[in-house]
Design an enzyme around this catalytic site. Structure first.
Site, PDB file in Angstrom:
ATOM      1  N   HIS A 260     -19.354  13.295  40.903  1.00 11.53           N
ATOM      2  CA  HIS A 260     -18.757  12.591  42.032  1.00 11.53           C
ATOM      3  C   HIS A 260     -17.636  11.693  41.520  1.00 11.53           C
ATOM      4  CE1 HIS A 260     -18.416  10.178  45.657  1.00 11.53           C
ATOM      5  NE2 HIS A 260     -19.058  11.163  46.257  1.00 11.53           N
ATOM      6  N   ASP A 314     -24.841  16.741  47.983  1.00  7.93           N
ATOM      7  CA  ASP A 314     -24.961  18.151  48.333  1.00  7.93           C
ATOM      8  C   ASP A 314     -26.018  18.886  47.535  1.00  7.93           C
ATOM      9  OD1 ASP A 314     -23.084  18.242  50.337  1.00  7.93           O
ATOM     10  OD2 ASP A 314     -21.428  18.359  48.923  1.00  7.93           O
TER      11      ASP A 314
HETATM   12  N1  ACO Z   1     -19.907  20.508  36.585  1.00  5.55           N
HETATM   13  C1  ACO Z   1     -19.390  20.525  35.343  1.00  5.55           C
HETATM   14  N2  ACO Z   1     -18.457  19.672  34.918  1.00  5.55           N
HETATM   15  C2  ACO Z   1     -18.036  18.756  35.792  1.00  5.55           C
HETATM   16  C3  ACO Z   1     -18.533  18.660  37.102  1.00  5.55           C
HETATM   17  C4  ACO Z   1     -19.500  19.582  37.480  1.00  5.55           C
HETATM   18  N3  ACO Z   1     -20.028  19.576  38.707  1.00  5.55           N
HETATM   19  N4  ACO Z   1     -17.918  17.651  37.750  1.00  5.55           N
HETATM   20  C5  ACO Z   1     -17.057  17.129  36.875  1.00  5.55           C
HETATM   21  N5  ACO Z   1     -17.119  17.791  35.698  1.00  5.55           N
HETATM   22  C6  ACO Z   1     -16.367  17.507  34.473  1.00  5.55           C
HETATM   23  C7  ACO Z   1     -14.970  18.138  34.563  1.00  5.55           C
HETATM   24  O1  ACO Z   1     -14.958  19.444  34.065  1.00  5.55           O
HETATM   25  C8  ACO Z   1     -14.183  17.173  33.725  1.00  5.55           C
HETATM   26  O2  ACO Z   1     -14.460  17.423  32.369  1.00  5.55           O
HETATM   27  P1  ACO Z   1     -13.340  17.221  31.238  1.00  5.55           P
HETATM   28  O3  ACO Z   1     -12.909  15.795  31.340  1.00  5.55           O
HETATM   29  O4  ACO Z   1     -14.024  17.563  29.980  1.00  5.55           O
HETATM   30  O5  ACO Z   1     -12.217  18.170  31.603  1.00  5.55           O
HETATM   31  C9  ACO Z   1     -14.784  15.812  34.041  1.00  5.55           C
HETATM   32  O6  ACO Z   1     -16.133  16.093  34.412  1.00  5.55           O
HETATM   33  C10 ACO Z   1     -14.090  15.110  35.195  1.00  5.55           C
HETATM   34  O7  ACO Z   1     -14.107  15.996  36.313  1.00  5.55           O
HETATM   35  P2  ACO Z   1     -13.057  15.962  37.511  1.00  5.55           P
HETATM   36  O8  ACO Z   1     -13.234  17.184  38.320  1.00  5.55           O
HETATM   37  O9  ACO Z   1     -11.694  15.657  36.975  1.00  5.55           O
HETATM   38  O10 ACO Z   1     -13.543  14.653  38.238  1.00  5.55           O
HETATM   39  P3  ACO Z   1     -13.426  14.324  39.749  1.00  5.55           P
HETATM   40  O11 ACO Z   1     -13.631  12.877  39.891  1.00  5.55           O
HETATM   41  O12 ACO Z   1     -12.181  14.895  40.343  1.00  5.55           O
HETATM   42  O13 ACO Z   1     -14.691  15.154  40.278  1.00  5.55           O
HETATM   43  C11 ACO Z   1     -15.814  16.323  41.937  1.00  5.55           C
HETATM   44  C12 ACO Z   1     -15.336  14.972  41.426  1.00  5.55           C
HETATM   45  C13 ACO Z   1     -14.605  17.084  42.521  1.00  5.55           C
HETATM   46  C14 ACO Z   1     -16.826  16.094  43.045  1.00  5.55           C
HETATM   47  C15 ACO Z   1     -16.424  17.156  40.791  1.00  5.55           C
HETATM   48  O14 ACO Z   1     -17.496  16.455  40.197  1.00  5.55           O
HETATM   49  C16 ACO Z   1     -16.875  18.540  41.238  1.00  5.55           C
HETATM   50  O15 ACO Z   1     -16.053  19.441  41.357  1.00  5.55           O
HETATM   51  N6  ACO Z   1     -18.204  18.729  41.503  1.00  5.55           N
HETATM   52  C17 ACO Z   1     -18.714  19.989  41.977  1.00  5.55           C
HETATM   53  C18 ACO Z   1     -18.417  20.153  43.466  1.00  5.55           C
HETATM   54  C19 ACO Z   1     -19.292  19.264  44.311  1.00  5.55           C
HETATM   55  O16 ACO Z   1     -20.500  19.183  44.126  1.00  5.55           O
HETATM   56  N7  ACO Z   1     -18.652  18.614  45.293  1.00  5.55           N
HETATM   57  C20 ACO Z   1     -19.337  17.742  46.244  1.00  5.55           C
HETATM   58  C21 ACO Z   1     -18.955  16.315  46.026  1.00  5.55           C
HETATM   59  S1  ACO Z   1     -19.835  15.231  47.076  1.00  5.55           S
HETATM   60  C22 ACO Z   1     -19.047  15.376  48.573  1.00  5.55           C
HETATM   61  O17 ACO Z   1     -17.889  15.625  48.671  1.00  5.55           O
HETATM   62  C23 ACO Z   1     -19.828  15.178  49.749  1.00  5.55           C
END
Ligand code: ACO
Length: 379
Positions: A260, A314
Site C-alpha cells: 500500500h 483487498d
Molecule cells: N508485490 C510485490 N512487490 C511489491 C508489491 C506487491 N504487492 N507492492 C509493492 N512492491 C514492491 C515493488 O516492486 C517495489 O519494489 P522495488 O523498490 O524493489 O522496485 C516497491 O515494493 C515499491 O512498490 P511501488 O509499486 O513503487 O509502491 P507503490 O506505493 O506505488 O505501491 C501499490 C502501492 C500500487 C498498491 C502496490 O503495493 C501494488 O501494486 N500492490 C498490488 C496491487 C494491490 O493490491 N492493490 C490494492 C491496493 S489497496 C486499494 O487500492 C484499495
C-alpha cells in the site's frame, strides 16, 4: 515556482480534509476521528455514510430519516433497466455501473451544485441506487428479470435479496454491512482524487461518481480484490504458495492484495476483514481459499516484509465475497457501492471552497521543431 516532481503525486497533499485519516506507520484508520474497528463493531453502513457526509453521528431521528430517504430512493427507472439490458453480458460490471450512473445524471437535475438541498438528494439517490443497478446487471446478464427493491429489508438484506430473490441470510447481510463500512472511505486515494478533479469543474455528482468508478476499476486500486481470488485459486493449496510467490517475484510481478502506498504495516481493514472471514466461516463453513491466503500472508512477510509490504484491504475481502457466493467480477462493484459514501463526503467538503484542479507539468519535449511536409518525411 519550481517544485520537485513526485511520480504518482506520492506524498503531495491534494486537499485539506477532515473526512478520514490514516496513520500508515501504526495502521490506524479513522472516519471523522472514529476508529474503523469501532464503527465495524457498533455502527451500520448507513450510519457510517451519514457520519462521513455530515461529520457527526446522527441522532436517532436523523438516522431514521436518512434510512427512510435511502430506502425510498432505491428503485431505478425502467429506462435505466432498459439501458442495462442493452449492455453486453460479458462486459465488466464496473463498466455497467459506470454507464448507468452516468445515465442517472441525465434523469435527475443535479446540475446546480450550489444547491445544497439538491446535493443532499443526489447523494441519497447515488447511495440508494448503486446496489439496485448492480443487482439488476447481475440478474439481467444471466437472463433473469431484475428484482424491485423491498422496502421492508435493510440496505444489505435488500441487496442480497435483489441478487438472489431469496430471503437474505442475516449473517451474510451483517458481514456485508461490515465490509461496506470498511470500504466506505480512505482519504486521498486514486478514485477519490479522480472524483474531486471532476468535481472541481463543477460537474454534476453523477459525472463525479462515474469518473471515480472508472478509477476504482483498475487492478492497482479496487480491482485488486478480484485478482487476489484468482491468484489464490491458481495457487490451489498451501504447499504450492512458496514456489508460486518466488516465481512471481522473480518475474517482477506484484503479489495482489499486498502493499500500500500509505500503510507500512498490515492494513487495519485487512485485520478486521480477516476477523470477519473467521466469523463467517464459523457460521457458514470454511473456505479452502482461506488456508492458501494465510500461507500467502506468512510467506510474503518473509519475502517482502523487508520492503514493508503487508496485506491490504483487498487481500481478505475477496475471500469473504467468494464465500457469500458473489461473482468474482462483482467484488469491485461492491467496493464502489460502499466507497460512494466517501466520494460524496469529499465532494460535499470540496464544494465549500472549490478551486479548479489545474496542476503543472514538467515539459520534457523539444521546442522550435520545423514542420516537415508529408512528402519529405522519412518513412
Ligand atoms: N508485490 C510485490 N512487490 C511489491 C508489491 C506487491 N504487492 N507492492 C509493492 N512492491 C514492491 C515493488 O516492486 C517495489 O519494489 P522495488 O523498490 O524493489 O522496485 C516497491 O515494493 C515499491 O512498490 P511501488 O509499486 O513503487 O509502491 P507503490 O506505493 O506505488 O505501491 C501499490 C502501492 C500500487 C498498491 C502496490 O503495493 C501494488 O501494486 N500492490 C498490488 C496491487 C494491490 O493490491 N492493490 C490494492 C491496493 S489497496 C486499494 O487500492 C484499495
Amino acid at each position: 515556482m519550481p517544485h520537485d516532481f513526485m511520480p504518482g503525486l506520492a506524498g503531495v497533499p491534494a486537499a485539506k480534509s477532515s473526512v478520514s485519516d490514516v496513520d500508515g506507520e501504526r495502521g490506524i484508520l479513522e472516519y471523522r476521528g472514529i476508529r474503523i474497528e469501532d464503527l465495524c463493531a457498533k455502527s451500520s453502513f448507513l450510519e457510517t455514510a451519514y457520519l462521513l457526509l455530515f461529520a457527526r453521528l446522527p441522532a436517532k431521528a436523523e438516522l431514521a430519516d436518512f434510512t427512510q430517504d435511502i430506502t425510498r430512493h432505491r428503485r431505478i427507472k425502467f429506462k435505466i433497466v432498459d439501458l442495462i439490458k442493452c449492455l453486453p453480458e460479458h462486459g465488466h460490471p464496473m463498466d455497467a455501473l459506470q454507464a448507468a450512473v452516468a445515465a442517472l445524471g441525465m434523469f435527475y437535475p443535479g446540475r446546480n451544485v450550489r444547491d445544497t438541498e439538491n446535493n443532499y438528494w443526489s447523494a441519497v439517490r447515488l447511495i440508494a441506487k448503486l446496489p439496485t443497478i448492480m443487482a439488476a446487471y447481475a440478474r439481467i446478464r444471466r437472463g433473469d428479470d431484475h428484482i424491485v427493491p423491498c422496502d421492508e429489508l435493510s440496505f444489505c438484506e435488500n441487496f442480497l435479496y435483489m441478487l438472489s430473490e431469496k430471503e437474505p441470510n442475516p449473517v451474510l447481510a451483517k458481514t456485508l454491512d461490515a465490509c461496506l463500512i470498511l470500504h466506505a472511505e480512505h482519504t486521498m486515494n486514486a478514485s477519490t482524487f479522480t472524483g474531486l478533479v471532476t468535481a472541481s469543474t463543477l460537474a454534476d455528482p453523477y459525472t463525479v461518481v462515474a469518473s471515480s468508478i472508472g478509477a476504482l476499476k483498475g487492478p492497482l486500486h479496487g480491482g485488486a480484490n478480484e485478482e487476489v481470488v484468482q491468484m489464490l485459486k491458481e495457487i490451489g493449496s498451501p504447499s504450492r504458495v512458496r514456489p508460486y510467490l518466488e516465481a512471481r517475484l522473480q518475474a517482477k510481478q506484484k503479489v495482489m492484495g499486498m502493499g500500500h502506498r500509505v500503510y507500512k504495516v498490515k492494513d487495519p481493514r485487512a485485520t478486521v476483514l480477516q476477523e470477519l472471514c473467521e466469523k463467517l466461516f464459523r457460521e457458514c463453513g470454511t473456505s479452502p481459499l482461506y488456508d492458501v491466503a494465510l500461507e500467502v500472508e506468512r510467506v510474503s512477510a518473509e519475502l517482502l516484509g523487508e520492503k514493508k509490504i503487508y496485506p491490504n484491504v483487498d487481500f481478505y475481502s475477496g475471500i469473504v465475497y467468494d464465500k457469500m457466493g458473489l461473482d468474482v467480477d462483482f467484488f469491485t462493484p461492491i467496493f464502489a457501492l460502499a466507497r460512494v459514501a466517501g466520494w460524496l463526503a469529499h465532494w460535499f467538503e470540496q464544494l465549500r471552497e472549490n478551486k479548479l484542479y489545474r496542476p503543472d507539468q514538467i515539459y520534457s519535449g523539444e521546442h522550435n521543431r520545423a514542420y516537415v511536409p508529408i512528402e519529405e518525411r522519412e518513412p
